[in-house]
Design an enzyme around this catalytic site. Structure first.
Site, mmCIF file in Angstrom:
data_model
loop_
_atom_site.group_PDB
_atom_site.id
_atom_site.type_symbol
_atom_site.label_atom_id
_atom_site.label_comp_id
_atom_site.label_asym_id
_atom_site.label_seq_id
_atom_site.Cartn_x
_atom_site.Cartn_y
_atom_site.Cartn_z
ATOM 1 N N GLU A 17 113.659 54.621 60.110
ATOM 2 C CA GLU A 17 113.031 55.709 60.868
ATOM 3 C C GLU A 17 111.630 55.988 60.334
ATOM 4 O O GLU A 17 111.253 55.550 59.248
ATOM 5 C CB GLU A 17 113.860 57.000 60.764
ATOM 6 C CG GLU A 17 115.145 57.020 61.567
ATOM 7 C CD GLU A 17 114.921 57.242 63.060
ATOM 8 O OE1 GLU A 17 113.753 57.282 63.491
ATOM 9 O OE2 GLU A 17 115.920 57.375 63.783
ATOM 10 N N ASN A 146 113.764 64.607 68.873
ATOM 11 C CA ASN A 146 113.112 63.317 68.692
ATOM 12 C C ASN A 146 111.817 63.254 69.498
ATOM 13 O O ASN A 146 111.461 64.185 70.213
ATOM 14 C CB ASN A 146 114.038 62.178 69.127
ATOM 15 C CG ASN A 146 114.670 61.463 67.947
ATOM 16 O OD1 ASN A 146 114.019 61.222 66.933
ATOM 17 N ND2 ASN A 146 115.942 61.098 68.077
ATOM 18 N N ASP A 196 114.102 58.005 71.703
ATOM 19 C CA ASP A 196 114.203 58.224 70.266
ATOM 20 C C ASP A 196 112.803 58.607 69.788
ATOM 21 O O ASP A 196 112.196 59.497 70.349
ATOM 22 C CB ASP A 196 114.760 56.975 69.571
ATOM 23 C CG ASP A 196 115.410 57.302 68.228
ATOM 24 O OD1 ASP A 196 114.826 58.086 67.459
ATOM 25 O OD2 ASP A 196 116.491 56.763 67.941
#
Length: 288
Positions: A17, A146, A196
């Site tokens: 991430e 997100n 995302d």
């Protein structure tokens, strides 16, 4: 120039991430979120470095003396030279939530969203960390916050609840960090997945990770879908522009998210580097 897609040499992550290009030191940063691992390399994934923490690290940003980390339940400064961390703030979070996606704005603040482990329930919030260490909840009610990023001028904020599937847009007051009413900009489910992570290029286009569609989608500032770039590995999680010319799109991916997303692909968790997009990124904001 044709699109070129490569995998960086860096070791794969379980839950990759928050890719972040540090234009000051020509370094790429990212996290293996649940493992609490912070990683760094050059623009090709070489010269690796790693630090480990005792709790998850949801996202990272640049700050004037290193990095700002959104750990599971706090914001802290991190000095890569010494490895030292210093607590900045603990946001008022709901039980069983942790900090997730985060990004610095263009005026010295850092924002991060919380999520509930397991993805159920709309108890997540979006927090704004100000330069004086004050921390304010500015949005609430999402399952997985997100796609946080800002327009080139810094006056628009993009954000999403991955479970809802919609890319949202808010007016953003650069003087105060206050947000305006939520507007729906695009329905990412039309491209096969909820959103995302996301980033913005120098022309104001929004590049969004379609985690379930194994792709990156590009939208213009009016929410029109412009193109989709297929990824060579499953579960792309977050894109960021970087490299010396800010013309490489780095994309973290997921091998095992700890709940629903588990990949058996041999390159799952690797970082994807996409070149030849005819797009340039912007230098990341710095938390001050």
């Amino acid at each position: 120039m044709p699109i070129q897609i490569d995998l960086l040499a860096a070791e794969p992550a379980a839950l990759g991430e928050s890719p972040l290009w540090d234009h000051r030191n020509a370094r790429l940063w990212w996290v293996d979120a649940l493992a609490g691992r912070l990683r760094s390399s050059d623009d090709e994934g070489r010269d690796p470095a790693e630090w480990r923490f005792d709790r998850p690290v949801g996202s990272i940003g640049l700050c004037d003396d290193g990095l700002i980390l959104a750990q599971a339940d706090n914001f802290c400064r991190f000095d890569p030279a010494s490895g030292a961390t210093r607590l900045v703030a603990r946001p008022a979070m709901e039980p069983a939530t942790r900090l997730n996606d985060g990004k610095a704005d263009r005026d010295g603040r850092f924002l991060a969203a919380s999520m509930r482990a397991g993805e159920d329930g709309g108890v997540g919030s979006l927090f704004r960390l100000d330069a004086d260490g004050g921390c304010e909840r500015i949005e609430h009610g999402m399952a997985i916050g997100n796609a946080l990023c800002f327009s080139p001028a810094g006056d628009l904020m993009y954000f999403a609840d991955s479970m809802e599937g919609l890319l949202r847009r808010y007016r953003y007051d650069r003087d105060t960090g206050a947000i305006g009413p939520c507007e729906v900009l695009a329905d990412c489910r039309e491209q096969g997945s909820g959103p995302d992570g996301a980033t913005v290029d120098s022309e104001g286009r929004i590049w969004v990770a379609l985690v379930l569609a194994q792709a990156i989608a590009c939208y213009d500032a009016q929410g029109r879908h412009l193109r989709t770039i297929a990824m060579p590995v499953p579960y792309p999680s977050c894109p960021a522009f970087g490299g010396p010319a800010l013309d490489t799109l780095y994309v973290t991916t997921i091998a095992n998210s700890g709940h629903r997303l588990v990949a058996d692909h041999p390159d799952a968790g690797r970082i994807v580097a996409v070149r030849g997009l005819d797009a340039l990124g912007l230098a990341e904001g710095v938390y001050r």
